[in-house]
Design a protein around this motif. Structure first.
Motif, mmCIF file in Angstrom:
data_model
loop_
_atom_site.group_PDB
_atom_site.id
_atom_site.type_symbol
_atom_site.label_atom_id
_atom_site.label_comp_id
_atom_site.label_asym_id
_atom_site.label_seq_id
_atom_site.Cartn_x
_atom_site.Cartn_y
_atom_site.Cartn_z
ATOM 1 N N MET A 63 25.105 35.052 -41.583
ATOM 2 C CA MET A 63 24.245 35.322 -42.733
ATOM 3 C C MET A 63 23.208 34.218 -42.858
ATOM 4 O O MET A 63 23.506 33.057 -42.592
ATOM 5 N N ARG B 237 15.945 33.688 -46.302
ATOM 6 C CA ARG B 237 16.096 35.114 -46.043
ATOM 7 C C ARG B 237 14.730 35.762 -45.812
ATOM 8 O O ARG B 237 13.733 35.382 -46.431
ATOM 9 N N THR C 238 26.808 38.581 -48.398
ATOM 10 C CA THR C 238 26.244 37.270 -48.733
ATOM 11 C C THR C 238 27.237 36.118 -48.646
ATOM 12 O O THR C 238 26.865 34.974 -48.866
ATOM 13 N N TRP D 32 29.285 40.467 -51.650
ATOM 14 C CA TRP D 32 28.078 41.261 -51.404
ATOM 15 C C TRP D 32 27.026 40.928 -52.470
ATOM 16 O O TRP D 32 27.358 40.655 -53.629
ATOM 17 N N ASP D 33 25.773 40.956 -52.046
ATOM 18 C CA ASP D 33 24.644 40.930 -52.993
ATOM 19 C C ASP D 33 24.714 39.764 -53.975
ATOM 20 O O ASP D 33 24.500 39.921 -55.176
ATOM 21 N N THR E 125 33.957 39.829 -44.650
ATOM 22 C CA THR E 125 33.004 39.707 -45.754
ATOM 23 C C THR E 125 33.780 39.539 -47.053
ATOM 24 O O THR E 125 34.711 40.302 -47.344
ATOM 25 N N THR F 57 24.917 46.213 -50.583
ATOM 26 C CA THR F 57 23.648 46.311 -49.858
ATOM 27 C C THR F 57 23.539 45.239 -48.784
ATOM 28 O O THR F 57 23.157 45.508 -47.645
ATOM 29 N N GLN F 58 23.901 44.012 -49.148
ATOM 30 C CA GLN F 58 23.761 42.894 -48.217
ATOM 31 C C GLN F 58 24.970 41.974 -48.326
ATOM 32 O O GLN F 58 25.280 41.475 -49.414
ATOM 33 N N HIS G 29 12.156 38.685 -46.247
ATOM 34 C CA HIS G 29 11.814 39.791 -47.135
ATOM 35 C C HIS G 29 10.745 40.625 -46.435
ATOM 36 O O HIS G 29 9.583 40.238 -46.373
#
Length: 351
Positions: free
Chosen positions: A208, A214, A59, A44-45, A41, A56-57, A216
């Motif tokens: 990803m 994405r 990306t 992120w985010d 990774t 959190t996620q 929700h």
């Protein structure tokens, strides 16, 4: 040449990330991670995350090398092919393609301007210069069309039709594809003419999601509507263990047969957990309690859809067909939408 100073190494058979590894602070650990067969990774985010912890996620990433090479094998490039890549990331995959085919035959589209800029710098350092375009990957890139090969390094739940339209007849589209429910696999589609592409899945994957696709998911509270559990749910039992539905392949199959639904697990001590099922419209939910060693499991269902019943039917359908693997399933994409099938493209259903 392509990996940044700060990375969060992943694991080969899942989607979790480990703690930050910094090249400045521990160059040995950084190099060991870079030259391991794991995903890394790198963001992120959407770039909003700061600090050394997990965001959190995730990306953006550099994909697991084994998956990169497997997808390139699926793509099957030949001399003279012109390739469109969706999702530049670090630029490594685009660099591999440019090394094989020449810079002029590779176009890569990246949504995030900062990621695109860094990828260009990485590619220049490697003395490569494929065209890196900042844009919406769903649209592809009209300037270089038609392409003979299109590859996505992000997953989709719906293959954008522009990818099919911008790929020449007889060309190939390779993309990670998954349902709302879960599970994912690499779709290898051949453009057969008339604006239609069709083919089978080749292997499981975990990428990803394309940013514009994405999921929700509504919060848990949207389903019980302020009422204490079990709210208006109806109790029952099942002999199908919730654990049997949890493998990556089982999730993939259930997702093909149970549309617009997703799940989460609430775990307890001793390996027990509750599998929660949710309809995307918040009108229906179900729970199934797994207790290790039990042969009957409590189920509660609420709403116009009986989601656990749907999951049971999907699982039973899979068993009656001898539990086929990813490679027996296929996907057909046309301007009218996408349909999936088992063994026979003529016997398909909409997803």
């Amino acid at each position: 040449m392509f990996i940044p100073e700060r990375i969060w190494p992943g694991i080969a058979d899942g989607t979790r990330q480990k703690a930050l590894v910094s090249r400045d602070e521990d160059p040995g650990a950084w190099r060991a991670a870079v030259y391991s067969d794991i995903p890394l990774t790198t963001q992120w985010d959407d770039g909003q995350h700061r600090g050394d912890g997990l965001g959190t996620q995730p990306t953006s990433s550099n994909s697991m090398p084994r998956m990169v090479f497997a997808m390139l094998a699926d793509l099957g490039v030949r001399d003279g092919d012109r390739v469109l890549e969706i999702g530049t990331g670090t630029g490594w995959n685009a660099g591999l393609l440019a090394h094989r085919l020449g810079d002029a035959n590779v176009v890569s589209v990246e949504y995030d301007p900062d990621i695109a800029r860094t990828a260009r710098e990485n590619l220049r350092r490697a003395r490569l210069s494929p065209l890196v375009v900042v844009g919406d990957g769903r649209l592809g890139h009209a300037g270089g069309a038609p392409y003979t090969r299109t590859i996505a390094t992000c997953s989709v739940g719906e293959v954008p039709y522009s990818w099919i339209r911008r790929t020449a007849d007889g060309g190939m589209v390779v993309a990670p594809w998954g349902t709302t429910y879960g599970g994912e696999a690499i779709a290898r589609l051949t453009v057969v003419g008339g604006g239609v592409a069709s083919g089978t899945f080749t292997r499981p994957s975990a990428f990803m999601r394309l940013r514009q696709q994405r999921t929700h998911r509504p919060p848990f509270e949207a389903y019980l509507r302020g009422k204490p559990w079990p709210a208006d749910g109806e109790r029952g039992t099942t002999s199908l263990s919730p654990a049997e539905t949890g493998s990556w392949l089982a999730q993939f199959v259930i997702g093909l047969r149970v549309p617009a639904a997703f799940w989460r697990a609430e775990r307890y001590e001793g390996g027990a957990y509750t599998l929660w099922l949710y309809g995307a419209d918040t009108a229906s939910w179900a729970s199934a309690d797994h207790v290790p060693g039990d042969t009957e499991f409590e189920v509660v269902q609420c709403g116009p859809r009986r989601l656990w019943d749907e999951v049971e039917r999907a699982y039973g359908w899979w068993e009656r067909h001898d539990r086929p693997g990813f490679e027996r399933f296929g996907l057909t994409v046309s301007e009218a939408g996408q349909r999936v099938w088992l063994d026979d493209p003529g016997d398909s259903w909409a997803v």
